[in-house]
Design an enzyme around this catalytic site. Structure first.
Site, PDB file in Angstrom:
ATOM      1  N   ILE A 123      -9.563  -0.964  -4.637  1.00  0.00           N
ATOM      2  CA  ILE A 123      -9.867  -0.981  -3.207  1.00  0.00           C
ATOM      3  C   ILE A 123     -10.699   0.256  -2.935  1.00  0.00           C
ATOM      4  CG2 ILE A 123      -8.940  -0.974  -0.875  1.00  0.00           C
ATOM      5  CD1 ILE A 123      -6.628  -2.595  -1.816  1.00  0.00           C
TER       6      ILE A 123
ATOM      7  N   LYS B 259      -1.400  -1.271  -4.129  1.00  0.00           N
ATOM      8  CA  LYS B 259      -2.482  -0.298  -4.064  1.00  0.00           C
ATOM      9  C   LYS B 259      -1.858   1.088  -4.171  1.00  0.00           C
ATOM     10  CE  LYS B 259      -6.047   1.618  -1.017  1.00  0.00           C
ATOM     11  NZ  LYS B 259      -6.622   1.621   0.353  1.00  0.00           N
TER      12      LYS B 259
ATOM     13  N   TYR C 230       0.841  -1.198   0.000  1.00  0.00           N
ATOM     14  CA  TYR C 230       0.000   0.000   0.000  1.00  0.00           C
ATOM     15  C   TYR C 230       0.876   1.249   0.000  1.00  0.00           C
ATOM     16  CZ  TYR C 230      -3.830   3.099   1.557  1.00  0.00           C
ATOM     17  OH  TYR C 230      -4.763   4.096   1.670  1.00  0.00           O
TER      18      TYR C 230
END
Length: 300
Positions: free
Chosen positions: A209, A167, A138
């Protein structure tokens, strides 16, 4: 283990519901997760920023994971955000998540402390290497003040076969091209900011997401599918309807805004944990105008 299929689709960053007494509402959490899966989500991602993970104790996080693993019952994986003040706690949480049946992890840099690649890289290596579960890396420099470059992410991808996805939440659409340049097809790219979903898919992302999905699950899945299959031309009408909502995912009070959406849509409560407070005054009224307009015109 590379390129697991559940990264390809809508992965809700599920909110954490609270009772009137301020405790985690496990009954609603289970129902909400099932509804998101029924709408077509491919994984459930708890304990992130939208899930108010920083306000939860270690034991509360594990209880949430137990509830979600039981609720989805193997239909999709539970992929918790792994974030903590210390590397040691993050590693312990990663191992505990595997023990309770989670199907993957989302690795975050540490809360509060942000420094150079040597230290931040060491933290991420410890979390990624703590288990053999597939991992999402992330990158969110806006929220966590640590910006991992595409080459740094590629370095870790070369070391850890279980690192499967990234992400990307820098807000810079050019990052998708830069990641593809150094990674090729090694990692699945995931959009991490709601109002970049159509652009991100056009640049090679394969998963999302998502935040607004908590309040508008069917529309979010449909938007993803339209943009994936037909690009902007196919998704334009729904994207234009969605954008005022999606933009609420990218501001400091995004948790309060998305929970207010849930309350208005009949899919949850707007309760949050301090230091967050419920929206009030003109700020609340402006948000309600946007949300109620979207509800009044949905499906048209």
């Amino acid at each position: 283990m590379n390129n697991a299929s559940f990264w390809r689709g809508v992965l809700p960053a599920i909110t954490t519901p609270f009772t009137a007494e301020g405790e985690v509402d496990h009954d609603f959490l289970a129902k909400h997760a099932k509804a998101l899966v029924d709408a077509g989500s491919t994984a459930i991602v708890p304990l992130g920023s939208l899930g108010e993970g920083a306000t939860l104790t270690f034991d509360a996080k594990l209880a949430i994971l137990d509830t979600l693993v039981a609720a989805v019952d193997g239909r999709v994986p539970v992929v918790p955000g792994i974030a903590a003040l210390s590397t040691r706690e993050a590693v312990e949480l990663a191992r505990a998540a595997k023990a309770c049946g989670c199907g993957g992890l989302m690795a975050l840099p540490p809360y509060v402390y942000s420094t150079d690649w040597r230290e931040m890289g060491a933290h991420m290596r410890a979390v990624i290497g703590a288990t053999d579960l597939p991992v999402i890396f992330y990158n969110n420099p806006v929220a966590y003040r640590t910006d991992f470059t595409p080459r740094q992410i590629a370095e870790l991808a070369g070391e850890f076969p279980n690192l499967q996805a990234v992400k990307e939440s820098s807000g810079d659409i050019r990052r998708f091209a830069a990641l593809k340049e150094v990674l090729g097809e090694r990692l699945v790219l995931l959009v991490g900011m709601d109002d970049l979903i159509v652009e991100g898919l056009a640049m090679g992302a394969e998963g999302w997401i998502a935040g607004v999905v908590n309040a508008f699950p069917e529309e979010s899945v449909r938007l993803f599918e339209q943009a994936r299959d037909g690009g902007y031309a196919a998704a334009r009408e729904l994207y234009e309807w969605s954008l005022p909502l999606l933009r609420m995912d990218t501001v400091p009070k995004f948790v309060q805004l998305i929970k207010l959406m849930q309350a208005q849509a009949g899919l949850g409560s707007e309760r949050v944990r301090a230091p967050r407070l419920l929206l009030a005054g003109a700020e609340r009224e402006e948000a309600l105008q946007v949300i109620d307009q979207a509800i009044a015109t949905r499906g048209r």
